[in-house]
Scaffold this motif. Structure first.
Motif, PDB file in Angstrom:
ATOM      1  N   UNK A 101       1.052  -1.092  -0.079  1.00  0.00           N
ATOM      2  CA  UNK A 101      -0.221  -0.127   0.099  1.00  0.00           C
ATOM      3  C   UNK A 101       0.811   1.195   0.314  1.00  0.00           C
ATOM      4  N   UNK A 102       1.951   0.955   0.992  1.00  0.00           N
ATOM      5  CA  UNK A 102       2.879   2.439   0.875  1.00  0.00           C
ATOM      6  C   UNK A 102       3.393   2.691  -0.730  1.00  0.00           C
ATOM      7  N   UNK A 103       3.892   1.430  -1.118  1.00  0.00           N
ATOM      8  CA  UNK A 103       4.594   1.717  -2.456  1.00  0.00           C
ATOM      9  C   UNK A 103       3.660   2.215  -3.416  1.00  0.00           C
ATOM     10  N   UNK A 104       2.403   1.371  -3.530  1.00  0.00           N
ATOM     11  CA  UNK A 104       1.623   1.759  -4.652  1.00  0.00           C
ATOM     12  C   UNK A 104       0.600   3.004  -4.641  1.00  0.00           C
ATOM     13  N   UNK A 105       0.426   3.310  -3.359  1.00  0.00           N
ATOM     14  CA  UNK A 105      -0.731   4.469  -3.043  1.00  0.00           C
ATOM     15  C   UNK A 105       0.012   5.629  -2.324  1.00  0.00           C
ATOM     16  N   UNK A 106       0.588   5.345  -1.569  1.00  0.00           N
ATOM     17  CA  UNK A 106       1.291   6.587  -0.691  1.00  0.00           C
ATOM     18  C   UNK A 106       2.614   7.240  -1.286  1.00  0.00           C
ATOM     19  N   UNK A 107       3.306   6.264  -1.747  1.00  0.00           N
ATOM     20  CA  UNK A 107       4.644   6.896  -2.191  1.00  0.00           C
ATOM     21  C   UNK A 107       4.319   7.759  -3.522  1.00  0.00           C
ATOM     22  N   UNK A 108       3.764   7.377  -4.473  1.00  0.00           N
ATOM     23  CA  UNK A 108       3.473   8.179  -5.864  1.00  0.00           C
ATOM     24  C   UNK A 108       2.543   9.506  -5.547  1.00  0.00           C
ATOM     25  N   UNK A 109       2.094   9.689  -4.237  1.00  0.00           N
ATOM     26  CA  UNK A 109       1.354  10.913  -3.825  1.00  0.00           C
ATOM     27  C   UNK A 109       2.146  11.962  -3.447  1.00  0.00           C
ATOM     28  N   UNK A 110       3.339  11.511  -2.866  1.00  0.00           N
ATOM     29  CA  UNK A 110       4.231  12.582  -2.218  1.00  0.00           C
ATOM     30  C   UNK A 110       4.878  13.618  -3.083  1.00  0.00           C
TER      31      UNK A 110
END
Length: 271
Positions: free
Chosen positions: A185-194
């Motif tokens: 979830x961090x790699x696919x959803x959170x990281x791209x939003x940063x």
């Protein structure tokens, strides 16, 4: 076959009466309070099953099961939506089987059916009840699995929010157990939003983490490297001894990371 069809017509014409007489004693023995709504729902379901049983008299097992599977799927989903326990659903099946066999066999005998025809009806009842139980369980489990996935998605989103605290500075607090699905979830959803948040410094805080293994730790620190390539200065805070051990076991070189004891210390280092 004519005798079986005659019994079938009788069952359809008297379905509600037959069902009511069958389920009455069972409901009286129930270990919980039975409401009028539950009684009517039980009558409705059993009348539907009785009609499907009659419709199956001239069909093969495969054809008879097809319609029943749809019905059982709907029933299983309804039970899951009502938060019924699986054991509560399965427990009555043995008694229901005996109830159907005894009552409908007696009706068949009263209509003068041969032993062979009575056996055919009994076998069809047993087969359809088995199919119904299996498909109801499948539908129940599928519905509950979908619910769990939706809840896990919500938990992931709530447990890894990006919190802006000052201009150009944000915190990513990690909370709870960090397992592989959470990392994904961090790699696919959170990281791209940063990158879209106009953040120059990101503090990843580990103080809320309960447990983490070495493989997951490797993925977490991969996030660090990706963010560095994006020009974002990454700082780690709240790293506990157990996390430090996981990092060491994963073979990660800790010396290249900016680590601080608390979020406050990390913020002060930026000023």
């Amino acid at each position: 076959m004519d005798g079986i069809l005659k019994v079938g017509k009788y069952l359809v014409d008297h379905a509600e009466e037959i069902v009511t007489s069958m389920i009455g004693p069972a409901l009286e023995r129930a270990e919980f309070e039975v409401t009028e709504e539950m009684i009517q729902q039980s009558i409705k379901l059993n009348v539907e099953f009785l009609n499907m049983l009659v419709n199956s008299f001239e069909a093969s097992n495969e054809v008879a099961a097809a319609e029943l599977i749809k019905w059982s799927k709907k029933n299983g989903e309804q039970q899951a939506a009502m938060l019924a326990q699986l054991s509560t659903m399965i427990k009555p099946y043995a008694e229901n089987r005996l109830m159907y066999l005894q009552n409908i066999t007696q009706i068949a005998m009263d209509h003068g059916l041969s032993t062979e025809d009575v056996l055919k009806i009994s076998n069809r009842i047993s087969y359809l009840l088995d199919v119904s139980m299996i498909e109801t369980i499948f539908a129940y489990e599928a519905y509950r699995d979908d619910q769990l996935k939706d809840r896990q998605k919500e938990i992931n989103e709530l447990s890894a929010p990006i919190v802006p605290i000052q201009h150009g500075i944000a915190v990513l607090p990690l909370i709870g157990v960090i397992d592989y699905p959470r990392v994904q979830h961090l790699l696919n959803n959170v990281l791209p939003s940063i990158p879209s948040l106009d953040v120059d410094h990101l503090i990843i805080d580990f103080s809320g983490i309960l447990t983490i293994d070495s493989e997951v730790a490797q993925h977490i620190f991969t996030i660090h490297n990706v963010l560095q390539l994006l020009g974002i200065h990454v700082m780690f805070t709240g790293i506990r001894p157990n996390l430090s051990m996981a990092v060491v076991q994963a073979g990660i070189d800790f010396t290249s990371f900016n680590t601080y004891g608390s979020v406050k210390q990390a913020i002060e280092s930026v000023r």
